[in-house]
Design an enzyme around this catalytic site. Sequence first.
Site, PDB file in Angstrom:
ATOM      1  N   LYS A   1      22.891   9.639  -4.700  1.00  0.00           N
ATOM      2  CA  LYS A   1      24.020  10.341  -5.610  1.00  0.00           C
ATOM      3  C   LYS A   1      23.293  10.707  -6.625  1.00  0.00           C
ATOM      4  CE  LYS A   1      26.947   6.544  -3.803  1.00  0.00           C
ATOM      5  NZ  LYS A   1      26.201   5.229  -3.930  1.00  0.00           N
TER       6      LYS A   1
ATOM      7  N   HIS B   1      28.143  11.444  -8.074  1.00  0.00           N
ATOM      8  CA  HIS B   1      28.483  10.095  -8.255  1.00  0.00           C
ATOM      9  C   HIS B   1      29.924   9.884  -9.200  1.00  0.00           C
ATOM     10  CE1 HIS B   1      26.229   5.812  -8.504  1.00  0.00           C
ATOM     11  NE2 HIS B   1      27.398   5.946  -8.547  1.00  0.00           N
TER      12      HIS B   1
ATOM     13  N   TYR C   1      21.128   3.460  -9.309  1.00  0.00           N
ATOM     14  CA  TYR C   1      20.934   2.042  -8.803  1.00  0.00           C
ATOM     15  C   TYR C   1      19.351   1.520  -9.480  1.00  0.00           C
ATOM     16  CZ  TYR C   1      25.113   2.892  -6.170  1.00  0.00           C
ATOM     17  OH  TYR C   1      26.484   3.022  -5.759  1.00  0.00           O
TER      18      TYR C   1
ATOM     19  N   ASP D   1      23.448   2.718   1.651  1.00  0.00           N
ATOM     20  CA  ASP D   1      24.126   3.719   0.357  1.00  0.00           C
ATOM     21  C   ASP D   1      23.321   3.165  -0.895  1.00  0.00           C
ATOM     22  OD1 ASP D   1      26.670   5.048  -0.510  1.00  0.00           O
ATOM     23  OD2 ASP D   1      26.122   3.691  -2.025  1.00  0.00           O
TER      24      ASP D   1
END
Length: 285
Positions: free
Chosen positions: A82, A115, A53, A48
């Site tokens: 996301k 998200h 990120y 994931d």
Amino acid sequence: MSTLATRIKLNNDTAIPCLGFGTYKIKDPVEAYNSTKTALETGYRHIDTAAFYENEKQVGQAINDFIKENNVKREDIFVTSKVWKTELGYDKTLAAFEKTMSEIGLDYLDLYLIHWPASYAFDDDWENTNRDTWRAMIEIYKSGRVKAIGVSNFLTHHLKALMEFDIIPAVDQIEINPGFLQEDTVDFCQEHGILVEAWSPLGRGKSLDHPLLKELADKYGRTVAQIILRWEIQHDVVPLPKSVNPDRIAQNANVFDFEISDEDMEKIDAIEPYGNSGHSPDQAD
Ligand code: A2P
């Protein structure tokens, strides 16, 4: 007995491995590559990531290298990314998806998520913003470049605005950890065939010293982290533990050969509420 590769069917033709590797806060490029590779070598088949990120590139590289080096098929690995909350709306979401695909370097994603929802605290027209974003997600899904679409941090009232579409979310990824089961959202999702994933399944470490969980860890001969992950799995939730430590990556995967009793499940359910780790989805700006 389930394993890391055991899949749960989603509300379309796709199925998702019942535990995944989370990569939030692994920004260091070498660490992101190495920990993803270690997770795959340990047997994780579900990774994931997210544009936010800032590690999609390294995560994708680790997946591609692992596939090449081990003669594994791409279909054996389930990959999620996301769209970040600054990119909501139809056009921006389509553009964000293209950016993700060029970063991650894969031909397709297994799952693409919104998200965070647009929220009433910052967007008077939050329901329509979420609908417009969802229209883009459906277009991406219909292009065949993602096998499933879903949302993250959507509470029941956010989800309701999407239930009118022909294609509804396959997944809702929300924060779940002991003291924060979010039963309303979990119940709504499970009643409507939306699979629930848990981010921060270990409560970013804050649950690890809880006396009840320590007592249960002793009773079952497990670590506290394993008790927590097992509790989530027995709630039909897919946990996404993050770790950069190979021993803990392995430990978090070793949760399929024991079962928590109904009585102990109820005790964990009753842990005093901690609340959100960060802001509530209704306050997402
Ligand atoms: P580390 O990456 O150094 O292992 P969450 O997934 O709930 O956000 O929790 C992640 C945090 O918990 C990270 O700080 C991670 O640190 C730590 N962690 C992950 N797995 C374990 C484990 N099995 N035991 C203790 N801490 C863990």
